[in-house]
Design an enzyme around this catalytic site. Structure first.
Site, PDB file in Angstrom:
ATOM      1  N   HIS A  57       0.953  -1.104  -0.002  1.00  0.00           N
ATOM      2  CA  HIS A  57       0.082   0.022  -0.023  1.00  0.00           C
ATOM      3  C   HIS A  57       0.879   1.380   0.106  1.00  0.00           C
ATOM      4  O   HIS A  57       1.429   1.489   1.136  1.00  0.00           O
ATOM      5  CB  HIS A  57      -0.945   0.085   1.326  1.00  0.00           C
ATOM      6  CG  HIS A  57      -1.979   1.218   1.000  1.00  0.00           C
ATOM      7  ND1 HIS A  57      -3.258   0.855   0.806  1.00  0.00           N
ATOM      8  CD2 HIS A  57      -1.894   2.456   1.289  1.00  0.00           C
ATOM      9  CE1 HIS A  57      -3.790   2.139   0.758  1.00  0.00           C
ATOM     10  NE2 HIS A  57      -3.244   3.066   0.799  1.00  0.00           N
ATOM     11  N   HIS A  59       1.640   5.371  -2.152  1.00  0.00           N
ATOM     12  CA  HIS A  59       1.189   6.496  -3.129  1.00  0.00           C
ATOM     13  C   HIS A  59       2.299   7.034  -3.726  1.00  0.00           C
ATOM     14  O   HIS A  59       2.733   7.866  -3.191  1.00  0.00           O
ATOM     15  CB  HIS A  59       0.301   7.454  -2.217  1.00  0.00           C
ATOM     16  CG  HIS A  59      -0.841   7.093  -1.707  1.00  0.00           C
ATOM     17  ND1 HIS A  59      -2.189   7.324  -2.190  1.00  0.00           N
ATOM     18  CD2 HIS A  59      -0.938   6.312  -0.461  1.00  0.00           C
ATOM     19  CE1 HIS A  59      -3.200   6.670  -1.625  1.00  0.00           C
ATOM     20  NE2 HIS A  59      -2.554   6.155  -0.588  1.00  0.00           N
ATOM     21  N   GLN A 152      -9.324   9.459  -5.805  1.00  0.00           N
ATOM     22  CA  GLN A 152      -9.014  10.525  -4.328  1.00  0.00           C
ATOM     23  C   GLN A 152     -10.138  11.095  -3.935  1.00  0.00           C
ATOM     24  O   GLN A 152     -10.438  11.109  -2.961  1.00  0.00           O
ATOM     25  CB  GLN A 152      -7.717  11.145  -4.646  1.00  0.00           C
ATOM     26  CG  GLN A 152      -7.353  11.933  -3.419  1.00  0.00           C
ATOM     27  CD  GLN A 152      -6.935  11.216  -2.099  1.00  0.00           C
ATOM     28  OE1 GLN A 152      -5.800  10.901  -2.122  1.00  0.00           O
ATOM     29  NE2 GLN A 152      -7.745  11.149  -1.164  1.00  0.00           N
ATOM     30  N   HIS A 210      -9.354   2.060  -0.071  1.00  0.00           N
ATOM     31  CA  HIS A 210      -9.274   2.737   1.017  1.00  0.00           C
ATOM     32  C   HIS A 210     -10.411   2.789   1.702  1.00  0.00           C
ATOM     33  O   HIS A 210     -11.526   3.573   1.067  1.00  0.00           O
ATOM     34  CB  HIS A 210      -8.802   4.659   0.569  1.00  0.00           C
ATOM     35  CG  HIS A 210      -7.538   4.505   0.448  1.00  0.00           C
ATOM     36  ND1 HIS A 210      -6.932   4.154  -0.660  1.00  0.00           N
ATOM     37  CD2 HIS A 210      -6.375   5.032   0.983  1.00  0.00           C
ATOM     38  CE1 HIS A 210      -5.520   4.308  -1.056  1.00  0.00           C
ATOM     39  NE2 HIS A 210      -5.406   5.084   0.160  1.00  0.00           N
ATOM     40  N   GLU A 213     -11.170   4.605   6.519  1.00  0.00           N
ATOM     41  CA  GLU A 213      -9.934   5.432   7.311  1.00  0.00           C
ATOM     42  C   GLU A 213     -10.442   6.771   7.955  1.00  0.00           C
ATOM     43  O   GLU A 213     -10.290   7.897   7.661  1.00  0.00           O
ATOM     44  CB  GLU A 213      -9.026   5.798   6.056  1.00  0.00           C
ATOM     45  CG  GLU A 213      -7.555   6.343   6.834  1.00  0.00           C
ATOM     46  CD  GLU A 213      -6.549   6.740   5.976  1.00  0.00           C
ATOM     47  OE1 GLU A 213      -6.999   6.929   4.650  1.00  0.00           O
ATOM     48  OE2 GLU A 213      -5.311   6.916   6.411  1.00  0.00           O
ATOM     49  N   ASP A 309       2.597   3.070   2.933  1.00  0.00           N
ATOM     50  CA  ASP A 309       1.406   4.352   2.598  1.00  0.00           C
ATOM     51  C   ASP A 309       1.834   5.487   2.058  1.00  0.00           C
ATOM     52  O   ASP A 309       1.773   5.960   0.974  1.00  0.00           O
ATOM     53  CB  ASP A 309       0.655   4.591   3.880  1.00  0.00           C
ATOM     54  CG  ASP A 309      -0.873   5.365   3.544  1.00  0.00           C
ATOM     55  OD1 ASP A 309      -1.035   5.217   2.101  1.00  0.00           O
ATOM     56  OD2 ASP A 309      -1.626   5.555   4.100  1.00  0.00           O
TER      57      ASP A 309
END
Ligand SMILES: [Zn+2]
Length: 413
Positions: A57, A59, A152, A210, A213, A309
């Protein structure tokens, strides 16, 4: 017979001592005292030889951007998302590629040979997707990069996001993403989960959302994700990332939820470095730790892996690409200090993410010839010391070497 490479005398994570022979990019033998010749021999006597570290995971479109155009003053997820909204309009495709390749070299030096990165598809200029597809090609043969089409700003909340997800998949992005807790209502969140699963089922793809969260115990999109996974026949192909609301949920509800997640074979990906800093921000004291229920999910038969992450981006100012830092933090937050539990934490940055990403890694004949020699003897010492990765071998070729630092300290007395 002559092998391409033999790693001699290493200690495997289960404590056995064995040589590992690699031929044509694959592991040919794992046994003590292999006598055959090899074009290259690496002496790993007494050192831990592990399957590759894997980050399932990440970005990569935001990494190493810290401070551009400003820093996240509140430290919250939501300010991070709005800051990323500013950055993604400013950054060029070349800048994304350069930062991503820089990051990949750092991570490879730490023994990371596969990364699953979410890529924001709501950039109207599509620079993020084009840049990370270029990076995936550039690192091929040394590192594996799986890309998740990640809307996103919300599947339903951002106008045109579903079309952008489809455009990204058509361009070669591998996996369907989403962010149901960021939709405007719980109902929209559930609809977004359903849409993601439907699209994955139609195209025969994996899903990685996701999911939840947040510290809000009412955020229950993981329940919908598990139910839709079963409804669409996606068992074993779906992951729920973060799942932090589960930390704050009612125990009775969780006792019903974990068996549903296990039945749906949905994997859980916890991101301990990030969620220990993003969650609990609205608490006074006590402050919740925020990470999902890692040992309870494992005890319930759920596949659990740890992810990095973020590294130096709108959400997190630190990070070094070292999955041993991630496992070290996860161990602490989850109170997993039992001997077997610590070993499980090492598993959650090696074998477990390989399973999540369906990669053929592992120290067994027939698997890909990818492994890491560490400057320590056991998986627990790897977590304790986070030592040098002496040799990093990808598909039979050495791709990184590190010479350990040495310290001369004065004696007492
Ligand atoms: Zn993430």
């Amino acid at each position: 017979m002559t092998f391409d490479l033999i790693v001699k005398g290493g200690l495997l994570p289960d404590g056995r001592q064995a040589d590992i022979a690699i031929s044509k990019g694959r592991i040919a033998a794992v046994e003590p005292g292999i006598a055959a010749d090899a074009r290259e021999v690496i002496d790993a006597t007494g050192k831990l030889v592990s399957p590759p570290l894997i980050d399932c995971h990440f970005h990569m479109d935001a990494t190493l951007s810290y401070g551009t155009p400003r820093v996240n003053a509140s430290g919250t997820l939501l300010e991070g998302i709005s800051l990323w909204g500013e950055l993604k309009r400013l950054q060029s495709r070349d800048a994304i590629v350069a930062r991503a390749l820089d990051y990949c070299r750092q991570a490879m030096g730490k023994g990371v040979l596969a990364i699953r990165s979410h890529v924001d598809v709501t950039d109207p200029a599509f620079r993020t997707v084009e840049a990370l597809l270029e990076v995936r090609d550039a690192i091929k043969g040394k590192m594996d990069l799986q890309l998740v089409a990640f809307p996103q700003d919300g599947w339903l909340r951002a106008p045109g996001a579903e079309a952008q997800v489809i455009r990204a998949l058509d361009a070669g992005v591998d996996i369907v993403g989403g962010i149901p807790h960021f939709e405007r209502t719980m109902a929209d969140g559930a609809a977004a989960v359903r849409a993601a699963c439907r699209l994955a089922a139609e195209r025969g793809l994996m899903v990685d959302l996701h999911c939840d969260e947040t510290d809000d115990p009412q955020s229950r999109h993981i329940e919908t994700l598990a139910a839709e996974t079963i409804a669409f026949g996606l068992q074993g192909r779906v992951a729920g990332s973060h799942l932090t609301s589960m930390h704050s949920m009612d125990n009775y509800y969780v006792s019903k939820l974990i068996p549903l997640i296990a039945e749906a074979q949905v994997a859980a990906i916890a991101n301990p470095l990030i969620n220990i800093t993003l969650q609990g921000r609205s608490d006074t004291y006590p402050k919740r730790r925020g990470m999902t229920r890692v040992p309870e999910l494992m005890a319930g038969g759920v596949l659990v892996a740890f992810g990095q992450d973020c590294v130096m981006d709108p959400w997190y100012p630190l990070g070094s690409g070292d999955m041993l830092d991630v496992a070290h933090m996860g161990l602490h937050i989850a109170l997993m200090t039992g001997t077997e539990q610590m070993r499980r934490c090492f598993h959650m940055v090696t074998d477990a993410p390989a399973q999540v990403m369906a990669l053929d890694f592992g120290l067994r004949p027939g698997a890909r010839g990818s492994l890491v020699v560490l400057d320590c003897a056991t998986p627990i010492d790897a977590l304790r010391l986070r030592p040098a990765r002496l040799s990093v071998i990808s598909d039979g070729a050495v791709v990184a070497r590190t010479t350990p630092a040495s310290t001369e300290a004065a004696r007492f007395g």
